[in-house]
Design an enzyme around this catalytic site. Structure first.
Site, PDB file in Angstrom:
ATOM      1  N   LYS A 112      33.763 -25.494  31.197  1.00 21.09           N
ATOM      2  CA  LYS A 112      33.689 -26.762  30.477  1.00 21.09           C
ATOM      3  C   LYS A 112      35.032 -27.154  29.853  1.00 21.09           C
ATOM      4  CE  LYS A 112      28.727 -26.996  29.824  1.00 21.09           C
ATOM      5  NZ  LYS A 112      28.255 -25.779  30.542  1.00 21.09           N
TER       6      LYS A 112
HETATM    7  C1  LIG Z   1      27.358 -25.747  31.624  1.00 24.76           C
HETATM    8  C2  LIG Z   1      27.360 -24.530  32.441  1.00 24.76           C
HETATM    9  C3  LIG Z   1      26.801 -24.492  33.741  1.00 24.76           C
HETATM   10  C4  LIG Z   1      26.076 -25.685  34.353  1.00 24.76           C
HETATM   11  O1  LIG Z   1      26.899 -26.768  34.619  1.00 24.76           O
HETATM   12  P1  LIG Z   1      26.279 -28.201  35.035  1.00 24.76           P
HETATM   13  O2  LIG Z   1      27.428 -29.127  35.140  1.00 24.76           O
HETATM   14  O3  LIG Z   1      25.321 -28.551  33.932  1.00 24.76           O
HETATM   15  O4  LIG Z   1      25.587 -28.012  36.327  1.00 24.76           O
HETATM   16  C5  LIG Z   1      26.919 -23.328  34.479  1.00 24.76           C
HETATM   17  N1  LIG Z   1      27.519 -22.235  33.963  1.00 24.76           N
HETATM   18  C6  LIG Z   1      28.047 -22.222  32.724  1.00 24.76           C
HETATM   19  C7  LIG Z   1      28.679 -20.979  32.223  1.00 24.76           C
HETATM   20  C8  LIG Z   1      27.998 -23.362  31.921  1.00 24.76           C
HETATM   21  O5  LIG Z   1      28.530 -23.326  30.689  1.00 24.76           O
END
Ligand SMILES: *Cc1c(COP(=O)(O)O)cnc(C)c1O
Length: 469
Positions: A112
């Site tokens: 993220k």
């Molecule tokens: C947010 C997150 C996901 C999922 O991502 P999306 O964009 O919601 O599909 C997967 N793995 C981790 C570690 C995350 O923080």
């Protein structure tokens, strides 16, 4: 670049306004009116570029008209200069023609950061230009909160309030949020659960009178700028593995369909992506669609991969929009059916069209642990549970052994020690150098009762760099 709503009944916006918008006024999501498309020669000429320069070439068409080239270059250089690995998104080989793209070398150790580090800087740039201030309110069960706070900590014109359920997030995750100190950073521990936090955020968007005219901005995964930033690393990985002369497949641990939607866009922009694997945990609404054209709401299950514990995938509407010939009226109808009944399916030929690119698998906690154990035994690498789900799904769904398969490594295993321990990996995990003193750092957090009046009045009292709005 102009952006339009998936439900066809909201004004088109430019990049600047989309960045500040959140949901469109008709309840839809914003998407680019025309996706840029690069030629194979153009893509080939990018091989070997540093990450931030590749990012500039790919994202430039999306911000055109809102940010000058010189400013955008500078923002990107700063954003990705802040990562702990000089390759930014390094590939690590696990198996013959199988790779993990490590997206966890940013400040909060999860993918993220790629989007939220950029989002904070873009917001600040645009707000400074406009002479505006905004308030961000978000709810988190873990990962998003720390990435959002890290992304906004240096923003002059943003006050950020992150709600988490008091005593219900792990100590690492709490400390990653509460040890970032700044007069514009506000951690609120709500005496309730995650849903209570989420409801308060929703209600605050619906009635913003408590903000006395200050604009409220959403940083959740529907924000277009987050998707945009995630397109870049698909190109980055594929170029290293021989694209565009060669096709590449990706397996993506998925919750809200944000990250994998970025891969779909990369393909539509000219990158030869031959397959996208939707990898879910037992909260498998996306797998139910991909495997049987049944998209319906079920109960929420707590899993070992909590960042993918969702009931509905908020970005899936963006794919549905394309599958229906980008017809906003059709989408509005489909989504209102979903709202009323909690389920939807699409016409056969549209589903078949989606399946040309997408495969899927839902992975149990048991198989998640077995995959962590197996990879550790064979390679010595410790995977986090989300990444392990991506690996398992890649192995089950792979269409061609001669096409490189890239699994998105979405988090550092140190963030999820429970799963790693359950998998029987007897290796002590260490926090990376920039977080090694996390447990000694000062924390700042306000505990509030589970009552929206208390939260909103706190925001009003502190929303102007700690002073009242
Ligand atoms: C947010 C997150 C996901 C999922 O991502 P999306 O964009 O919601 O599909 C997967 N793995 C981790 C570690 C995350 O923080």
């Amino acid at each position: 670049m102009r952006y339009i709503s998936t439900r066809g009944n909201a004004p088109a916006l430019n990049f600047e306004d989309v960045l500040l918008a959140g949901l469109a006024s008709d309840g839809g999501l914003y998407v680019p009116e025309n996706l840029p498309r690069f030629t194979q020669e153009e893509i080939a000429s990018w091989a070997g570029l540093p990450y931030h320069e590749l990012a500039f070439r790919i994202m430039r068409p999306f911000v055109e008209g809102s940010i000058s080239d010189a400013d955008f270059k500078k923002i990107l250089e700063e954003t990705y200069g802040n990562f702990a690995h000089s390759a930014i998104a390094p590939l690590r080989q696990l198996n013959a023609n199988e790779w993990v793209m490590e997206l966890f070398h940013g400040p909060t150790l999860a993918f993220k950061d790629f989007a939220l580090q950029l989002l904070g800087r873009l917001l600040d740039h645009i707000l400074l230009k406009r002479g505006e201030r905004v308030v961000i309110i978000g709810a988190t069960s873990g990962d998003t909160g720390s990435a959002a706070i890290e992304g906004c900590r240096r923003c002059e014109n943003v006050d950020i309030f992150i709600l988490h359920p008091h005593q219900r997030v792990s100590e690492v995750q709490r400390r990653q949020m509460t040890t970032i100190l700044g007069e514009n950073i506000h951690n609120i521990a709500v005496e309730g659960n995650f849903d209570d936090c989420q409801e308060m955020v929703k209600a605050s968007f619906a009635d913003q009178s408590f903000l006395k005219g200050t604009r409220l901005v959403a940083v959740n995964s529907i924000n277009w700028a987050r998707i945009m930033a995630q397109i870049v690393y698909y190109f980055h990985a594929a170029l290293q593995l021989g694209a565009p002369a060669r096709s590449v497949a990706f397996s993506v641990p998925t919750g809200n369909f944000g990250d994998i939607f970025a891969g779909y866009l990369a393909r539509n922009m000219g990158l030869p992506v031959s397959q996208l694997v939707v990898a879910t945990n037992r909260n498998d609404i996306l797998h139910r669609f991909m495997s049987g054209n049944q998209y319906f709401k079920d109960t929420l299950h707590a899993s070992l991969s909590p960042s993918m514990d969702i009931m509905v995938s908020s970005n899936f509407e963006r794919l549905l929009f394309d599958l229906h010939g980008r017809n906003g009226a059709t989408l509005a109808e489909l989504m209102s059916t979903f709202k009323a009944t909690g389920k939807l399916s699409v016409e056969d030929d549209r589903w078949v069209e989606a399946r040309k690119l997408f495969d899927s698998l839902a992975v149990s906690d048991e198989d998640t642990c077995a995959t962590i154990a197996d990879v550790f035994k064979r390679t010595g690498e410790v995977l986090d549970p989300h990444t392990a789900i991506g690996v398992k799904a890649a192995r089950e769904c792979r269409r061609s052994l001669s096409t490189p398969m890239v699994i998105l490594g979405t988090a550092h295993p140190v963030k999820f020690p429970d799963a790693v321990e359950k998998a029987g990996v007897g290796k002590a995990l260490e926090l990376p150098a920039h977080l090694s003193d996390l447990f000694q750092r000062e924390e700042r957090c306000t505990v509030l009762p589970n009552a929206i009046e208390a939260v909103q009045s706190f925001v009003a009292q502190h929303g102007n760099r700690g002073k009242p709005l």
